[in-house]
Write a protein that holds these residues in place. Structure first.
Motif, PDB file in Angstrom:
ATOM      1  N   LYS A 202       0.830  -1.210   0.000  1.00  0.00           N
ATOM      2  CA  LYS A 202       0.000   0.000   0.000  1.00  0.00           C
ATOM      3  C   LYS A 202       0.862   1.257   0.000  1.00  0.00           C
ATOM      4  O   LYS A 202       0.540   2.246  -0.641  1.00  0.00           O
ATOM      5  N   GLN A 203       1.975   1.208   0.741  1.00  0.00           N
ATOM      6  CA  GLN A 203       2.861   2.368   0.810  1.00  0.00           C
ATOM      7  C   GLN A 203       3.447   2.683  -0.571  1.00  0.00           C
ATOM      8  O   GLN A 203       3.515   3.829  -0.981  1.00  0.00           O
ATOM      9  N   PHE A 204       3.859   1.654  -1.299  1.00  0.00           N
ATOM     10  CA  PHE A 204       4.454   1.874  -2.611  1.00  0.00           C
ATOM     11  C   PHE A 204       3.411   2.076  -3.701  1.00  0.00           C
ATOM     12  O   PHE A 204       3.738   2.522  -4.794  1.00  0.00           O
ATOM     13  N   ALA A 205       2.141   1.744  -3.431  1.00  0.00           N
ATOM     14  CA  ALA A 205       1.087   1.928  -4.415  1.00  0.00           C
ATOM     15  C   ALA A 205       0.574   3.363  -4.426  1.00  0.00           C
ATOM     16  O   ALA A 205      -0.130   3.766  -5.336  1.00  0.00           O
ATOM     17  N   LYS A 206       0.926   4.151  -3.411  1.00  0.00           N
ATOM     18  CA  LYS A 206       0.484   5.544  -3.342  1.00  0.00           C
ATOM     19  C   LYS A 206       1.094   6.331  -4.489  1.00  0.00           C
ATOM     20  O   LYS A 206       2.041   5.906  -5.128  1.00  0.00           O
ATOM     21  N   GLY A 207       0.536   7.516  -4.718  1.00  0.00           N
ATOM     22  CA  GLY A 207       1.033   8.383  -5.785  1.00  0.00           C
ATOM     23  C   GLY A 207       2.501   8.699  -5.585  1.00  0.00           C
ATOM     24  O   GLY A 207       3.018   8.702  -4.471  1.00  0.00           O
ATOM     25  N   GLY A 208       3.154   8.975  -6.667  1.00  0.00           N
ATOM     26  CA  GLY A 208       4.587   9.258  -6.623  1.00  0.00           C
ATOM     27  C   GLY A 208       4.893  10.613  -6.026  1.00  0.00           C
ATOM     28  O   GLY A 208       4.015  11.336  -5.541  1.00  0.00           O
ATOM     29  N   GLU A 209       6.120  10.955  -6.076  1.00  0.00           N
ATOM     30  CA  GLU A 209       6.613  12.222  -5.537  1.00  0.00           C
ATOM     31  C   GLU A 209       6.130  13.375  -6.405  1.00  0.00           C
ATOM     32  O   GLU A 209       6.129  13.296  -7.633  1.00  0.00           O
TER      33      GLU A 209
END
Length: 94
Positions: free
Chosen positions: A28-35
């Motif tokens: 879930k943490q890495f699936a969030k929108g990018g920087e």
């Protein structure tokens, strides 16, 4: 994610059990929108903007050539207009 798992597999430390809850949280943490990267402008546009905002500094009042201090000032200031610009940009000492 695959790269992280591969690098983790290279280590000689105990990896522990694969916890499904921890793996879901990581996914879930890495699936969030990018920087978010701030807006950028091309260099030529930035240079044009800097040129329009530039205001030349007033000339320095240099001692007359017959003055005793004129030789010292002449040796110290290679470029009087650049010195004036630097002094104009410096914060006020008053």
């Amino acid at each position: 994610m695959a790269l992280a798992h591969y690098v983790q597999s290279l280590g000689s430390f105990p990896h522990g059990q694969d916890d499904p809850v921890a793996l879901d949280a990581l996914a879930k943490q890495f699936a969030k929108g990018g920087e978010t990267v701030p807006n950028r402008i091309p260099v030529h546009v930035a240079m044009a903007k800097l040129e329009t905002e530039f205001t030349p500094a007033t000339r320095l009042a240099l001692p007359s050539p017959g003055d005793v201090n004129a030789a010292i000032v002449a040796r110290a200031l290679v470029n009087p207009s650049r010195a004036a610009q630097t002094l104009a940009a410096a914060p006020s000492m008053a």
